[in-house]
Design a protein around this motif. Structure first.
Motif, mmCIF file in Angstrom:
data_model
loop_
_atom_site.group_PDB
_atom_site.id
_atom_site.type_symbol
_atom_site.label_atom_id
_atom_site.label_comp_id
_atom_site.label_asym_id
_atom_site.label_seq_id
_atom_site.Cartn_x
_atom_site.Cartn_y
_atom_site.Cartn_z
ATOM 1 N N UNK A 141 -1.816 3.230 -7.968
ATOM 2 C CA UNK A 141 -1.560 3.732 -9.313
ATOM 3 C C UNK A 141 -0.277 3.166 -9.917
ATOM 4 N N UNK A 142 0.775 3.043 -9.137
ATOM 5 C CA UNK A 142 2.010 2.484 -9.692
ATOM 6 C C UNK A 142 1.807 1.018 -10.067
ATOM 7 N N UNK A 143 0.960 0.313 -9.327
ATOM 8 C CA UNK A 143 0.651 -1.084 -9.678
ATOM 9 C C UNK A 143 -0.102 -1.156 -11.001
ATOM 10 N N UNK A 144 -0.984 -0.186 -11.232
ATOM 11 C CA UNK A 144 -1.693 -0.145 -12.514
ATOM 12 C C UNK A 144 -0.725 0.179 -13.654
ATOM 13 N N UNK A 145 0.196 1.105 -13.419
ATOM 14 C CA UNK A 145 1.196 1.421 -14.449
ATOM 15 C C UNK A 145 2.081 0.206 -14.724
ATOM 16 N N UNK A 146 2.417 -0.520 -13.664
ATOM 17 C CA UNK A 146 3.230 -1.734 -13.805
ATOM 18 C C UNK A 146 2.489 -2.776 -14.653
ATOM 19 N N UNK A 147 1.190 -2.938 -14.379
ATOM 20 C CA UNK A 147 0.391 -3.906 -15.147
ATOM 21 C C UNK A 147 0.364 -3.524 -16.623
ATOM 22 N N UNK A 148 0.236 -2.232 -16.906
ATOM 23 C CA UNK A 148 0.240 -1.775 -18.295
ATOM 24 C C UNK A 148 1.612 -1.969 -18.932
ATOM 25 N N UNK A 149 2.669 -1.671 -18.185
ATOM 26 C CA UNK A 149 4.027 -1.835 -18.700
ATOM 27 C C UNK A 149 4.312 -3.297 -19.031
ATOM 28 N N UNK A 150 3.829 -4.174 -18.194
ATOM 29 C CA UNK A 150 4.076 -5.602 -18.378
ATOM 30 C C UNK A 150 3.581 -6.096 -19.741
ATOM 31 N N UNK A 151 2.465 -5.511 -20.216
ATOM 32 C CA UNK A 151 1.899 -5.922 -21.507
ATOM 33 C C UNK A 151 2.242 -4.925 -22.618
ATOM 34 N N UNK B 88 -11.264 -0.834 -10.196
ATOM 35 C CA UNK B 88 -12.605 -0.233 -10.143
ATOM 36 C C UNK B 88 -13.395 -0.744 -8.927
ATOM 37 N N UNK B 89 -13.247 -2.019 -8.612
ATOM 38 C CA UNK B 89 -13.907 -2.567 -7.417
ATOM 39 C C UNK B 89 -13.374 -1.891 -6.159
ATOM 40 N N UNK B 90 -12.071 -1.708 -6.116
ATOM 41 C CA UNK B 90 -11.429 -1.043 -4.983
ATOM 42 C C UNK B 90 -11.987 0.366 -4.826
ATOM 43 N N UNK B 91 -12.045 1.072 -5.935
ATOM 44 C CA UNK B 91 -12.545 2.444 -5.930
ATOM 45 C C UNK B 91 -14.014 2.487 -5.502
ATOM 46 N N UNK C 132 -4.470 -4.990 0.701
ATOM 47 C CA UNK C 132 -4.928 -6.235 0.073
ATOM 48 C C UNK C 132 -5.228 -6.008 -1.408
ATOM 49 N N UNK C 133 -5.990 -4.963 -1.707
ATOM 50 C CA UNK C 133 -6.282 -4.668 -3.107
ATOM 51 C C UNK C 133 -4.999 -4.409 -3.885
ATOM 52 N N UNK C 134 -4.091 -3.627 -3.319
ATOM 53 C CA UNK C 134 -2.837 -3.336 -4.015
ATOM 54 C C UNK C 134 -2.029 -4.606 -4.282
ATOM 55 N N UNK C 135 -2.029 -5.520 -3.333
ATOM 56 C CA UNK C 135 -1.312 -6.788 -3.528
ATOM 57 C C UNK C 135 -1.897 -7.563 -4.696
ATOM 58 N N UNK C 136 -3.226 -7.580 -4.764
ATOM 59 C CA UNK C 136 -3.852 -8.321 -5.859
ATOM 60 C C UNK C 136 -3.608 -7.629 -7.197
ATOM 61 N N UNK C 137 -3.738 -6.315 -7.235
ATOM 62 C CA UNK C 137 -3.509 -5.581 -8.482
ATOM 63 C C UNK C 137 -2.075 -5.769 -8.954
ATOM 64 N N UNK C 138 -1.127 -5.762 -8.019
ATOM 65 C CA UNK C 138 0.266 -6.018 -8.385
ATOM 66 C C UNK C 138 0.431 -7.435 -8.938
ATOM 67 N N UNK D 15 -3.700 -7.037 -17.422
ATOM 68 C CA UNK D 15 -4.097 -5.640 -17.243
ATOM 69 C C UNK D 15 -5.606 -5.506 -17.093
ATOM 70 N N UNK D 16 -6.352 -6.253 -17.866
ATOM 71 C CA UNK D 16 -7.821 -6.176 -17.811
ATOM 72 C C UNK D 16 -8.341 -6.510 -16.409
ATOM 73 N N UNK D 17 -7.803 -7.559 -15.823
ATOM 74 C CA UNK D 17 -8.237 -7.958 -14.483
ATOM 75 C C UNK D 17 -7.786 -6.932 -13.442
ATOM 76 N N UNK D 18 -6.585 -6.390 -13.619
ATOM 77 C CA UNK D 18 -6.096 -5.351 -12.703
ATOM 78 C C UNK D 18 -7.046 -4.157 -12.728
#
Length: 139
Positions: free
Chosen positions: A81-91, A67-70, A45-51, A59-62
């Motif tokens: 982690x790949x979802x976080x990299x994707x969010x950074x790449x997107x911007x 951090x909430x997930x952790x 669920x968290x990964x779906x939302x982060x993606x 990226x800020x919300x991701x």
């Protein structure tokens, strides 16, 4: 109202559909509603939302929800982690994508092809072929 039990699978589907349609506010609504209904989001669920955050360029919300997930004790995985990299790449934030790769490596994960591709995509979006080459040689 239908009598059907709403569980993490249903919420995950609602988050996915909202994210894929670009409605991040609705995806976050479903995540928060899940929590307010005393259901604990799992890794999926968290990964779906982060993606979804990445898809919508937030990226800020991701990072906030990562951090909430952790903090919740939820298990982090390579998709997190790949979802976080994707969010950074997107911007086009290559520095942040690299930071997330380093964080993943520090946690002992061995990047799979999706993680490597996502980081190389971040390099490409930034137009940094030197960084792409350096990461490719390192990984």
């Amino acid at each position: 109202k239908s009598g059907v039990a709403v569980d993490d699978v249903i919420y995950n589907l609602l988050i996915n559909v909202s994210g894929k349609s670009g409605d991040l506010a609705k995806a976050e609504y479903w995540l928060q509603r899940m929590i307010s209904n005393n259901l604990t989001p799992n890794t999926k669920v968290y990964n779906s939302f982060i993606h979804a955050c990445g898809k919508c360029g937030d990226l800020k919300r991701a990072e906030l929800w990562f951090r909430c997930m952790e903090a919740s004790g939820c298990k982090l995985d390579m998709i997190s982690y790949s979802s976080m990299m994707y969010a950074a790449a997107k911007v086009r934030n290559l520095a942040r994508a690299e930071w997330w790769m380093e964080a993943m490596l520090e946690r002992g994960f061995t990047p799979n092809i999706v993680c490597i591709n996502t980081l190389l995509h971040a390099c490409a979006r930034k137009g940094d072929s030197k960084a792409a080459t350096a990461w490719f040689m390192r990984l």
